[in-house]
Enzyme design. Sequence first.
Site, short mmCIF file in Angstrom:
data_model
loop_
_atom_site.label_atom_id
_atom_site.label_comp_id
_atom_site.label_asym_id
_atom_site.label_seq_id
_atom_site.Cartn_x
_atom_site.Cartn_y
_atom_site.Cartn_z
N ARG A 45 32.21 5.75 -11.87
CA ARG A 45 31.42 5.08 -12.91
C ARG A 45 30.85 3.77 -12.35
O ARG A 45 31.21 3.36 -11.26
CB ARG A 45 32.27 4.81 -14.14
N ASP A 226 23.02 -1.49 -16.13
CA ASP A 226 22.83 -0.06 -15.85
C ASP A 226 21.37 0.29 -15.65
O ASP A 226 21.03 1.23 -14.92
CB ASP A 226 23.42 0.78 -16.96
O1 MRU Z 1 30.28 3.55 -18.65
P1 MRU Z 1 30.44 2.77 -17.36
O2 MRU Z 1 31.83 2.32 -17.12
O3 MRU Z 1 29.84 3.50 -16.20
O4 MRU Z 1 29.55 1.47 -17.60
C1 MRU Z 1 29.44 0.55 -16.54
C2 MRU Z 1 28.70 -0.68 -16.89
O5 MRU Z 1 28.17 -0.82 -17.97
C3 MRU Z 1 28.57 -1.70 -15.81
O6 MRU Z 1 28.55 -2.99 -16.34
C4 MRU Z 1 27.27 -1.45 -15.04
O7 MRU Z 1 27.20 -0.13 -14.59
C5 MRU Z 1 27.11 -2.37 -13.89
S1 MRU Z 1 28.26 -2.04 -12.61
C6 MRU Z 1 27.95 -3.05 -11.29
#
Ligand code: MRU
Length: 325
Positions: A45, A226
Amino acid sequence: MDRTIDWDGEAVVTVDQTALPQAYRVLRLRDVDSLIDAISRLAIRGAPALGGAGALGVALLARDHDAQVVRLEAERLASARPTAVNLRWGVNRALSRLAEGPDAVLAEALAVLEADIKANHDASGRAAELVREVCERRPLRLLTHCNAGRLATVGWGSALGVVRHLAAAGEVGEVLADETRPLLQGARLTAYELAEMNVPYRICPDSAAATAMAQGLVDCVVVGADRIAANGDVANKIGTYAVALAAARHGVPFIVVAPESTVDEAIADGSAIPIEQRDPAEVTHYAGVPIAPPGAGAFNPAFDVTPADLVTAIVTEDRVWRPLP
Ligand code: MRU
């Protein structure tokens, strides 16, 4: 493992982030189905790590299939999680070498991994400078949401990369790690990384972040992203928007740190960013145990969009971007 995600000559290797911090479980993923499963259940993730996973997934496919099948399967891989643009970006980077054969595809995927570590190192170094500039108080008290650390990237981390730089200079007093409901990436993963870095931290219920700011406990908010739209709207883990609203109300700088691969110039503003909706069971159950009445539904978007006017700056390896003058 030095890298969150890597290639061992035959398979994609990674740490199962659903098991941390209770167990350190290494996964060896030999085919694209296992990779998609790992991505879907958040064993892998974080946007930059997903970019690496996407590229390596195409390398796995290119070893065993003809170009037509590779492209079809690559589309399935790129769609496994829709919000983080890095996943599709990584898939496309690897696909760009498909005509040159599987070795070239693998070389491109490995280049994606290498470049991600450097991009996050450089972006977070630049952001650390900005934090020093905009915050007067020392030692610094920072707040972060979700996990934007080494586990969310191939290595180093973005928002937690900033903490890593500042802590190395002895400038961090405390990090408040938002717990990050419903899957607790903050309480589980950010806390794990901060402990690993020997940085003083406390876990903050998401609902206490505004109060922490009202009480003057936070000098700066630092988060990852993201997907960032062309106008500077930022999609990040659900709850980020509420943190940004509270930060604006209390005059706390709100800094987003991400590699350029997270910026999606093709999307004019945040309204066009696809937001992943996840299983209601993540909200109605806790660790597999039901906590709501049988049949309860849930509103469970995995991400939200923070409008550009709440963002002090977006920092990448190439620039400090202040969306509003
Ligand atoms: O659902 P996830 O755990 O993949 O969400 C991750 C996030 O929202 C992070 O803050 C984002 O990907 C930035 S990681 C450097």
